[in-house]
Design a protein around this motif. Structure first.
Motif: not given
Length: 81
Positions: A36-61
């Protein structure tokens, strides 16, 4: 391909998606992992805590895409000059 190959984990699938040039949207991550979306967002947060740098970009529509810009192994060790 051998039938004894280790199945790819959901985490590995998501990291592979995020490593692409175009990155991945939350919907793409959810479809690939059946999360579910909240689980995917939590995974992204976990990656950031592990030291990954994530960029958030707008991809059109398609909405917002996330992309790994730096792996923890790419960073200099702490205490380096």
């Amino acid at each position: 391909m051998s039938s004894k190959t280790k199945p790819q984990t959901k985490s590995a699938k998501v990291i592979a998606q995020l490593s692409r040039t175009i990155g991945a949207t939350l919907d793409e991550i959810c479809k690939a992992t059946n999360w579910q979306q909240h689980s995917a967002r939590a995974f992204l947060t976990g990656l950031r805590k592990k030291g990954y740098a994530l960029a958030r970009e707008q991809r059109g529509d398609d909405g917002t895409a996330y992309r790994i810009t730096q792996n923890p192994s790419d960073k200099e060790p702490k205490g380096a000059a």
